[in-house]
Design an enzyme around this catalytic site. Structure first.
Site, PDB file in Angstrom:
ATOM      1  N   CYS A   1      -9.712  -3.352   1.959  1.00  0.00           N
ATOM      2  CA  CYS A   1      -9.880  -4.812   1.860  1.00  0.00           C
ATOM      3  C   CYS A   1     -11.311  -5.209   1.511  1.00  0.00           C
ATOM      4  O   CYS A   1     -11.539  -6.108   0.693  1.00  0.00           O
ATOM      5  CB  CYS A   1      -9.442  -5.477   3.160  1.00  0.00           C
ATOM      6  SG  CYS A   1     -10.086  -4.684   4.644  1.00  0.00           S
TER       7      CYS A   1
ATOM      8  N   SER B   1      -9.248  -9.176  12.733  1.00  0.00           N
ATOM      9  CA  SER B   1      -7.883  -8.869  12.296  1.00  0.00           C
ATOM     10  C   SER B   1      -7.858  -7.796  11.217  1.00  0.00           C
ATOM     11  O   SER B   1      -6.783  -7.309  10.855  1.00  0.00           O
ATOM     12  CB  SER B   1      -7.171 -10.135  11.805  1.00  0.00           C
ATOM     13  OG  SER B   1      -7.836 -10.655  10.665  1.00  0.00           O
TER      14      SER B   1
ATOM     15  N   LYS C   1     -15.135   4.494   2.168  1.00  0.00           N
ATOM     16  CA  LYS C   1     -14.077   3.888   1.350  1.00  0.00           C
ATOM     17  C   LYS C   1     -14.667   2.845   0.406  1.00  0.00           C
ATOM     18  O   LYS C   1     -14.343   2.811  -0.782  1.00  0.00           O
ATOM     19  CB  LYS C   1     -13.025   3.211   2.249  1.00  0.00           C
ATOM     20  CG  LYS C   1     -12.107   4.179   2.989  1.00  0.00           C
ATOM     21  CD  LYS C   1     -11.183   3.378   3.924  1.00  0.00           C
ATOM     22  CE  LYS C   1     -10.308   4.310   4.749  1.00  0.00           C
ATOM     23  NZ  LYS C   1      -9.575   3.570   5.817  1.00  0.00           N
TER      24      LYS C   1
ATOM     25  N   GLN D   1     -17.099  -8.153   9.051  1.00  0.00           N
ATOM     26  CA  GLN D   1     -15.653  -7.971   8.957  1.00  0.00           C
ATOM     27  C   GLN D   1     -14.920  -8.549  10.162  1.00  0.00           C
ATOM     28  O   GLN D   1     -15.302  -8.339  11.309  1.00  0.00           O
ATOM     29  CB  GLN D   1     -15.342  -6.480   8.794  1.00  0.00           C
ATOM     30  CG  GLN D   1     -15.934  -5.925   7.505  1.00  0.00           C
ATOM     31  CD  GLN D   1     -15.542  -4.494   7.188  1.00  0.00           C
ATOM     32  OE1 GLN D   1     -16.380  -3.727   6.735  1.00  0.00           O
ATOM     33  NE2 GLN D   1     -14.292  -4.131   7.399  1.00  0.00           N
TER      34      GLN D   1
ATOM     35  N   HIS E   1     -13.210 -11.418   5.539  1.00  0.00           N
ATOM     36  CA  HIS E   1     -14.397 -10.566   5.528  1.00  0.00           C
ATOM     37  C   HIS E   1     -15.472 -11.212   4.652  1.00  0.00           C
ATOM     38  O   HIS E   1     -15.184 -11.682   3.547  1.00  0.00           O
ATOM     39  CB  HIS E   1     -14.073  -9.197   4.926  1.00  0.00           C
ATOM     40  CG  HIS E   1     -13.216  -8.322   5.795  1.00  0.00           C
ATOM     41  ND1 HIS E   1     -12.830  -8.654   7.068  1.00  0.00           N
ATOM     42  CD2 HIS E   1     -12.675  -7.089   5.548  1.00  0.00           C
ATOM     43  CE1 HIS E   1     -12.088  -7.680   7.584  1.00  0.00           C
ATOM     44  NE2 HIS E   1     -11.976  -6.723   6.684  1.00  0.00           N
TER      45      HIS E   1
ATOM     46  N   GLY F   1       3.644  -5.842  11.262  1.00  0.00           N
ATOM     47  CA  GLY F   1       2.188  -5.791  11.461  1.00  0.00           C
ATOM     48  C   GLY F   1       1.483  -6.940  10.766  1.00  0.00           C
ATOM     49  O   GLY F   1       2.112  -7.787  10.117  1.00  0.00           O
ATOM     50  N   ALA F   2       0.166  -6.958  10.900  1.00  0.00           N
ATOM     51  CA  ALA F   2      -0.630  -8.056  10.333  1.00  0.00           C
ATOM     52  C   ALA F   2      -0.493  -8.103   8.810  1.00  0.00           C
ATOM     53  O   ALA F   2      -0.314  -9.176   8.221  1.00  0.00           O
ATOM     54  CB  ALA F   2      -2.103  -7.892  10.730  1.00  0.00           C
TER      55      ALA F   2
ATOM     56  N   ARG G   1      -5.491   6.662  -2.556  1.00  0.00           N
ATOM     57  CA  ARG G   1      -6.371   5.782  -3.333  1.00  0.00           C
ATOM     58  C   ARG G   1      -7.288   6.522  -4.290  1.00  0.00           C
ATOM     59  O   ARG G   1      -7.575   6.039  -5.382  1.00  0.00           O
ATOM     60  CB  ARG G   1      -7.242   4.950  -2.377  1.00  0.00           C
ATOM     61  CG  ARG G   1      -6.486   3.891  -1.623  1.00  0.00           C
ATOM     62  CD  ARG G   1      -7.416   3.242  -0.600  1.00  0.00           C
ATOM     63  NE  ARG G   1      -6.715   2.291   0.244  1.00  0.00           N
ATOM     64  CZ  ARG G   1      -7.208   1.818   1.386  1.00  0.00           C
ATOM     65  NH1 ARG G   1      -8.393   2.221   1.809  1.00  0.00           N
ATOM     66  NH2 ARG G   1      -6.516   0.966   2.101  1.00  0.00           N
TER      67      ARG G   1
END
Lengths: 331, 331
Positions: free
Chosen positions: B125, B155, B210, B152, B239, B10-11, B96
Site C-alpha cells: 500500500c 488499519s 517492500k 502509516q 498513509h 478482513g479490512a 510481487r
C-alpha cells in the site's frame, strides 16, 4: 545567583523551573514573571511562586534571566538586560541566527562560548534533537547532506496545542462534534498535519527553515545541505525524527555506533526501537535504527527522539547556565 | 463474470466487495471466502454473503479470484488457479517481485499488462501511494533517488491494528491500564512506532524493503536509489509520506505541478496541505507541499497521502480488473 524566568506559567517556563529545581542550582533568589499581567502561580519544588508582570524595572536585579515567553517579550527586554551584563537565556527565535551570538547545545558546541557572550538563544527544539544526534557523526565522518522528516508532539505548540489535541480526542470518544482547530491547521486527533508554522514563498514552513538554518549554525557547517519536512502528530510530548544523511568521508554503522556509545547526551539503541512515549521525561536524545542505505559507506539513515520540552528547550536552557558556571562566566 | 473474494471479512477484503459494488462491475456470481472456516457474513451492497471456507475445489469455478487474506492462502491456492486460466488479483506479497509477474498500478504501469498474464499481485500500500505520486515526475524529469519517511495508519495492520489503537486510547481516556500491544511493537495511542514488520540483518524492516523493491519494479527503474523509514502513527486510515527526491534531469516546481495537474489518479494541492483524515475514503493519491530543496533544479520534496485500504489495496485491485476488461483480457 538571582534568577528570573519570564513566561513561567507556560509549557517551557514551568519546565525550566522544574529542571532548575531538579539540578539543584545555587539560587539565592528566584522570581517568576509573565510577559503580561497574570493571575496565576508557578511552582518551584514545594514552593509556590507569585507570578509578576514583567517590566524592565522588575527584571533589573537579576543575574540570569530565562525567557520562555512570546517572541515580543524577549525582543522588548533582552537588549537592555544584555547591555547591563545579565546572562540571558532565551527560548525565542529572535536572536538565534544573529552574527556573533552563539547558539549553544552544550554537547554539540559548548566550546563556542566566549567570556564576553551574555545572550544565549536556545535553538529550535527539533534542531536541538537533530544536532545532538548528528554531532557524533559529524565528528566521525563529516556531513554532506541531511534530510529529516519530523513527528512533532502537540505540546511543541505549548499548552494550547496539547489542550486542542486532547479536546478533539475527547469529543471524538464521546461522539460529540469536534471543536474547530485554532492552534493546528487541521484537527490533530487521529491525524497528522504537515505544517508547523506558516509557509514562505519557497514552500518551506517557518519550522522547517529554523531546522535547516539552525542546524547549519550549531554544527558549524554553513554549507551543509539540509532539508526538512515538519509534521505534527497526535503525540503529547517528545519529537521524533526520521533522518537520512550523507557523510563527507566513508564510514560504517559499526564506527558510528561506537561514536554514539561515547557521545554525551545520547542514548544509543543498537537494536530495536525507541518511541516518544518512552522518551517523555528524559534529558537525553535517543538514537535508534542506524543503518546503511547503500554499500558506499556514505549514505545512512537513523531515527532519533527527544523530549522537546526538556532537552529541546528547558533542559538545554539550564545546561547552558551550568556550562557558563563551569567556565566561570556566570555567578 | 464469476468473482470470488478470499479473505472477504478482513479490512481489505470487505473493502474489495465495497469497491466492486461502487464501480458496478458486471458480476453474475459473487462468493465470499475465508481462508479458514468462518462463521461470519460479508456484505455486498444490501446483500449479505455467506462466507465459505476456501478450498481448491470451492474456488474452481470462478473467472476472477481476489485474495485479501493471509500470505499462506494465496501461496496455497494461486498456482492452480493461474494454471487453469483464472485471473488472480492477489494482495499478498508472495508473487510481487517474481520475474515475469507484472506489478500493476493502472495509472503508473498499466501498459505492462500482457494478454498471457493471469496473476496480478497488488503492491504494498505504501509503495502504491508513492509510485502514483512519483510517476508524473519520473515521466517529466526522470528519477535518480527517492527517500521516504512514512506516517502509516493503524488499519494498515488490518482490523486488529485499528482495534488495538482504539482500545489503547479508550483505556487511556478512562484512566485504565492500557492493554499490552500485540499487533504493534509499542502502544500506538499518543505514540509513533518506527517499525512496520520485522527487521532484517541490514536494519531495514520488511515494510521498508517492500517499498524500496516494489517501487523500483513499478517505476521500471531497477537502479533507482530508494530508502525508506516506515513508521506507524495513531491515524485510523490513510498513509502519509514525506518524500525527498532527486530527478535525473533539471526541472522546476512549475513543470512538475503541470505534470501533476494532468496525472490520472492524483489530486494535486498547489497550495496548503492535505491530511489523512481528509483523504480517508478517497480513491486518489493526494500530493501537496511540492517544493525545491535547492536551486539546481534536481532536488525536491513533497508530501503525499492515500487511503491505504482503497487506492493502496482494494481500489487498485478492482482497477486492475477494470483494466483487464478494457483490454479484453478478462470476461
Amino acid at each position: 545567583m538571582k534568577v528570573a524566568v519570564v513566561g513561567a506559567t507556560g509549557a517551557v517556563g514551568s519546565m525550566i523551573l522544574r529542571v532548575l529545581e531538579e539540578r539543584r542550582l545555587p539560587i539565592s533568589r528566584l522570581a517568576a514573571f509573565a510577559s503580561r499581567s497574570h493571575n496565576g502561580a508557578a511552582r518551584f519544588g514545594d514552593r509556590e511562586l507569585a507570578v509578576q508582570a514583567a517590566s524592565e524595572d522588575a527584571l533589573r536585579d537579576f543575574d540570569v534571566v530565562f525567557f520562555a515567553s512570546s517572541e515580543d517579550a524577549s525582543e522588548k527586554y533582552v537588549p537592555a538586560l544584555v547591555a547591563r551584563g545579565a546572562v540571558v537565556i532565551d527560548n525565542s527565535s529572535n536572536f538565534r541566527l544573529r552574527e556573533g551570538v552563539p547558539l549553544i547545545v552544550p554537547e554539540v558546541n559548548g566550546d563556542a562560548v566566549r567570556p564576553e557572550h551574555r545572550l544565549f538563544p536556545v535553538a529550535n527544539c527539533t534542531a536541538i534533537v537533530l544536532c545532538t544526534a548528528l554531532r557524533p557523526i559529524r565528528d566521525a565522518a563529516g556531513l554532506n547532506s541531511v534530510r529529516v522528516a519530523t513527528y512533532q508532539a502537540a505540546s511543541g505548540a505549548g499548552r494550547a496545542g496539547l489542550d486542542e489535541l486532547l479536546a478533539g480526542e475527547r469529543a471524538a470518544a464521546l461522539g460529540e462534534s469536534e471543536p474547530e482547530p485554532s492552534v493546528f491547521g487541521r484537527p490533530l486527533a487521529h491525524n497528522v498535519v504537515p505544517q508547523v508554522g506558516s509557509f514562505d514563498a519557497s514552500g518551506y514552513s517557518i519550522e522547517e527553515r529554523k531546522v535547516c538554518d539552525e542546524t547549519r549554525k550549531m554544527l558549524d557547517l554553513p554549507e551543509l545541505f539540509v532539508s526538512a519536512t515538519a509534521v505534527r502528530v497526535p503525540v503529547r510530548t517528545a519529537h521524533s525524527e526520521a533522518v537520512f544523511f550523507e557523510t563527507a568521508r566513508p564510514t560504517s554503522v559499526a564506527r558510528m555506533a561506537a561514536a554514539f556509545a561515547s557521545a554525551p547526551g545520547v542514548v544509543f539503541h543498537a537494536e530495536g526501537i525507541v518511541t516518544p512515549r518512552e522518551v517523555e521525561g528524559s534529558d537525553d536524545v535517543h538514537v535508534a535504527r542506524l543503518r546503511a542505505e547503500s554499500d558506499d559507506g556514505r549514505h545512512f539513515a537513523l531515527w532519533c527522539v527527544g523530549d522537546q520540552l526538556r532537552k529541546g528547550a528547558a533542559t538545554n536552557a539550564v545546561q547552558i547556565l551550568e556550562l557558563l558556571r563551569a567556565k566561570g562566566y556566570a555567578p
